[in-house]
Design an enzyme around this catalytic site. Structure first.
Site, PDB file in Angstrom:
ATOM      1  N   GLY A 215      -4.611  -5.505   4.608  1.00  0.00           N
ATOM      2  CA  GLY A 215      -3.785  -4.357   4.264  1.00  0.00           C
ATOM      3  C   GLY A 215      -3.208  -4.548   2.878  1.00  0.00           C
TER       4      GLY A 215
ATOM      5  N   SER B 269      -4.272  -3.320  -0.221  1.00  0.00           N
ATOM      6  CA  SER B 269      -4.502  -2.389  -1.328  1.00  0.00           C
ATOM      7  C   SER B 269      -3.233  -1.701  -1.791  1.00  0.00           C
ATOM      8  CB  SER B 269      -5.549  -1.340  -0.947  1.00  0.00           C
ATOM      9  OG  SER B 269      -5.111  -0.582   0.171  1.00  0.00           O
ATOM     10  N   SER B 270      -2.204  -1.657  -0.935  1.00  0.00           N
ATOM     11  CA  SER B 270      -0.973  -0.965  -1.315  1.00  0.00           C
ATOM     12  C   SER B 270       0.211  -1.590  -0.601  1.00  0.00           C
ATOM     13  CB  SER B 270      -1.057   0.530  -0.973  1.00  0.00           C
ATOM     14  OG  SER B 270      -1.098   0.714   0.434  1.00  0.00           O
TER      15      SER B 270
ATOM     16  N   ILE C 270       3.404  -3.411   0.950  1.00  0.00           N
ATOM     17  CA  ILE C 270       3.825  -4.793   1.165  1.00  0.00           C
ATOM     18  C   ILE C 270       2.672  -5.757   0.935  1.00  0.00           C
ATOM     19  CG2 ILE C 270       4.599  -6.412   2.942  1.00  0.00           C
ATOM     20  CD1 ILE C 270       6.119  -3.918   4.163  1.00  0.00           C
TER      21      ILE C 270
ATOM     22  N   TYR D 234       2.877   5.162  16.546  1.00  0.00           N
ATOM     23  CA  TYR D 234       3.233   3.981  15.749  1.00  0.00           C
ATOM     24  C   TYR D 234       4.217   3.093  16.507  1.00  0.00           C
ATOM     25  CZ  TYR D 234       4.814   1.316  11.636  1.00  0.00           C
ATOM     26  OH  TYR D 234       5.133   0.320  10.740  1.00  0.00           O
TER      27      TYR D 234
END
Length: 338
Positions: free
Chosen positions: A15, A17-18, A20, A157
């Site tokens: 994760g 690419s952007s 955190i 989520y």
């Protein structure tokens, strides 16, 4: 349990690419770690690797969708093939749908679970054998305060993050029973200013927002770097997260009432946004491949995180302050009697 200094580590960041994950990759590389970065966005990974190389760091990229086990396996395989081993696995991939539950389709709900829960499960599955072979290592999973307290309008989520918490608790005890040297950490951020709110599918008619205040992504990355060297069970990021944790333990019904008042309007901006707008539920959105989101004006500092990262010094400061206060009171009492 001992963990290697970051400068000696091989770190996989999923994760990346952007948000955190992107800042974590940069910070690990700056500290001397060799990093393997992964996400669905090939262009986002390419720009990240280029940035790391410009800083003098070492990095390689693996494009992967974490909902596919074989693609997650390829991340671990690449780390070992390139650098010979794996020391730390940081998993931050997530996606979300902002909508009342009755407006979420079965396919959308399942997709959030596949990415946000099963992706984390797959990550641990592929990383754990390598960490155990080394005799030590860290599994660092980016969960959420929604794993402690669910929010309205984010049922998929919240469900996924509760699942992450249950999974990690079970795994952690199994490893402790074995006497394993692998640390399992759940990092639970409060509301963080990342592109998550740009990327989520919204059926609210407007662009979603977290319930302010926000914290900067760097605060979460500070926690990640700390737990990569210091075995830690749970790390709540943000003072507000710690307050919410206490309130949820004391009176869940009180939190219910507070969210009835704030949880609906508080997650909506005034910016119109259609459900057909680009979102990352099924495909990456390259334009959002950066660290921060759009709510920098709503960010605040956090005090308690510093104490969590400096426990000995923190208690020392607290003890010193307490002793000084007692001495002052005693002096005042003595002066009053003379």
């Amino acid at each position: 349990m001992q963990l290697k200094p970051i400068a000696q580590q091989i770190v996989a960041i999923v994760g990346a690419s952007s948000g955190i994950g992107r800042e974590a990759a940069l910070r690990f590389a700056q500290r001397g770690a060799k990093v393997v970065v992964s996400a669905r966005s090939e262009s986002g990974l390419a720009s990240l690797v280029n940035e790391i190389h410009q800083l003098g760091g070492e990095a390689t990229a693996v494009t992967a969708d974490v909902s596919v086990f074989e693609q997650v396996q390829a991340i671990a395989d690449k780390a070992v093939a390139t650098y010979g081993r794996l020391d730390t696995w940081v998993h931050s991939s997530a996606t979300g749908v902002f909508a009342p539950f009755e407006q979420v389709t079965p396919e959308e709900f399942n997709r959030v679970i596949d990415v946000t829960l099963m992706g984390q499960v797959y990550g641990a599955m592929v990383a754990l054998p390598h960490l155990k072979r080394e005799g030590q290592g860290a599994l660092i999973h980016i969960s959420s305060m929604e794993g402690r307290r669910a929010l309205p309008l984010q049922s998929p989520y919240s469900c996924a993050k509760h699942g992450v918490e249950g999974f990690l608790e079970s795994l952690r005890v199994e490893l402790q029973h074995e006497g394993s040297g692998v640390s399992v950490t759940s990092i639970k951020p409060a509301v963080i200013n990342t592109p998550f709110y740009n990327n989520g599918l919204t059926k609210l008619g407007v662009k979603p927002t977290g319930i302010p205040p926000y914290y900067e992504p760097s605060l979460v990355v500070d926690a990640i770097l700390y737990t990569a060297e210091h075995p830690t069970r749970d790390f709540i990021v943000g003072d507000v997260g710690k307050v919410l944790d206490v309130l949820q333990r004391v009176s869940p019904s009180l939190v219910d009432s507070l969210l009835v008042l704030t949880g609906f309007k508080g997650q909506k901006t005034d910016e119109l946004k259609s459900a057909d707008a680009p979102n990352n539920l099924y495909e990456p959105v390259a334009e959002h491949d950066h660290i921060e989101g759009d709510f920098g004006n709503l960010t605040i500092p956090s005090v308690t995180d510093w104490f969590d990262r400096h426990p000995a010094l923190g208690w020392g400061v607290a003890g010193t302050v307490g002793a000084a206060v007692l001495a002052l009171l005693a002096n005042q009492a003595s002066g009053g009697k003379s």
